[in-house]
Design an enzyme around this catalytic site. Sequence first.
Site, PDB file in Angstrom:
ATOM      1  N   CYS A 108      -0.444   4.125   2.159  1.00 29.70           N
ATOM      2  CA  CYS A 108      -0.206   3.924   3.594  1.00 29.70           C
ATOM      3  C   CYS A 108       1.261   4.163   3.945  1.00 29.70           C
ATOM      4  CB  CYS A 108      -0.537   2.491   4.021  1.00 29.70           C
ATOM      5  SG  CYS A 108      -2.002   1.787   3.307  1.00 29.70           S
ATOM      6  N   ASP A 109       2.154   3.617   3.159  1.00 33.52           N
ATOM      7  CA  ASP A 109       3.552   3.518   3.593  1.00 33.52           C
ATOM      8  C   ASP A 109       4.551   4.339   2.777  1.00 33.52           C
ATOM      9  OD1 ASP A 109       2.766   1.751   5.583  1.00 33.52           O
ATOM     10  OD2 ASP A 109       2.922   0.029   4.260  1.00 33.52           O
ATOM     11  N   CYS A 164       0.830  -1.202   0.000  1.00 32.63           N
ATOM     12  CA  CYS A 164       0.000   0.000   0.000  1.00 32.63           C
ATOM     13  C   CYS A 164       0.865   1.254   0.000  1.00 32.63           C
ATOM     14  CB  CYS A 164      -0.938  -0.008   1.209  1.00 32.63           C
ATOM     15  SG  CYS A 164      -1.998   1.455   1.287  1.00 32.63           S
TER      16      CYS A 164
END
Length: 315
Positions: A142-143, A139
């Site tokens: 997300c990261d 992701c």
Amino acid sequence: MSEKVTEKVHLLIIGSGPAGYTAAIYAARANMKPVLYQGIQPGGQLTITTEVENYPGYPDGIQGPEMMVNFEKQAVRMGADIRYGMASKVDFSTQPYKVEIDEENWIEADAVIISTGASAKWLGIESEQRLNGFGVSACAVCDGFFFRGKEVAIVGAGDTAAEEALYLSKLCTHVHMIIRRDSMRASRVMQDRVINTPNITIYWNSETEEILGEHKVEGVRIKNVTDNSTKEVAIGGFFVAIGHKPNSDIFKDYINMDDTGYINTIPGTSKTNLEGVFAAGDEQDKNYRQAVTAAGSGCMAALDAERYLSAKGVI
Ligand code: NDP
């Protein structure tokens, strides 16, 4: 089907990501006495991420597993009955609906919220598994932030990979995009954007032979399958964007879904084709797939279920 029904509940919630727990919080507060089964991965996909920085309300960020423990605690405090167990089969042919838990007991429910989520697909190589959470992620939204100012690689060639490569190109110095064929599956406009972004390099006809690094990602060995040549590139993050699989298999005989298994809901609601069965979270959302959107859809499902159950005179 021989079904030994052991219990009857008003509202059964299947799955324990942000969608399921949020549905449980709302449903418990509305006195629907929800029972939630957590599934094989209590807390869902967030339990395999590290820091979550984009969920509102946590100004300093929070670890994904910790956030999901908080969701669960809040649902329990409101009175939801949270249980460890896996929905293994359903019989939605008649009401009340029946759900089999752990291939053993059947539970009857007046209403069901499906919040089983989706699972990222992985390449299946050893180094990917070993370094998952240590530079390997599925992701970028997300990261990606953790790799700002660094070089990263991404594998995949669909719309998700294209979107994530573009997202990473704004944060990272360089994005190495590994594509297994000589063309991309992504829409033309996304392909053009990727190809015209100067800090994205595409490796066509290429596979990830190995992600390099002992305890964290330090590089990747890319193999060109047309001539079997290999090349090592230094990177800090490795993103896998080869698609997700919605966890919807057990519902396919009853619930309308698209040809990739995403559950169809009536736009603007959590309603499925069956009255009293609602869907929230990633198994019905191929576009956004964020914790906050999943939580929002869990709230919608609880409100839809409440209206349904009170119209039927159940609560
Ligand atoms: P897709 O299934 O569309 O694409 C997956 C990609 O990963 C393909 O390019 C595929 O390659 C590649 N792939 C699969 N397995 C491997 C493997 N083992 N090794 C290397 N590469 C692999 O998934 P997406 O998540 O990209 O998209 C899912 C759906 O969501 C699509 O319908 C998409 O259009 C939609 N979507 C729409 C968006 C939007 O409109 N903004 C944003 C994101 C997604 P190959 O092509 O060779 O099969």
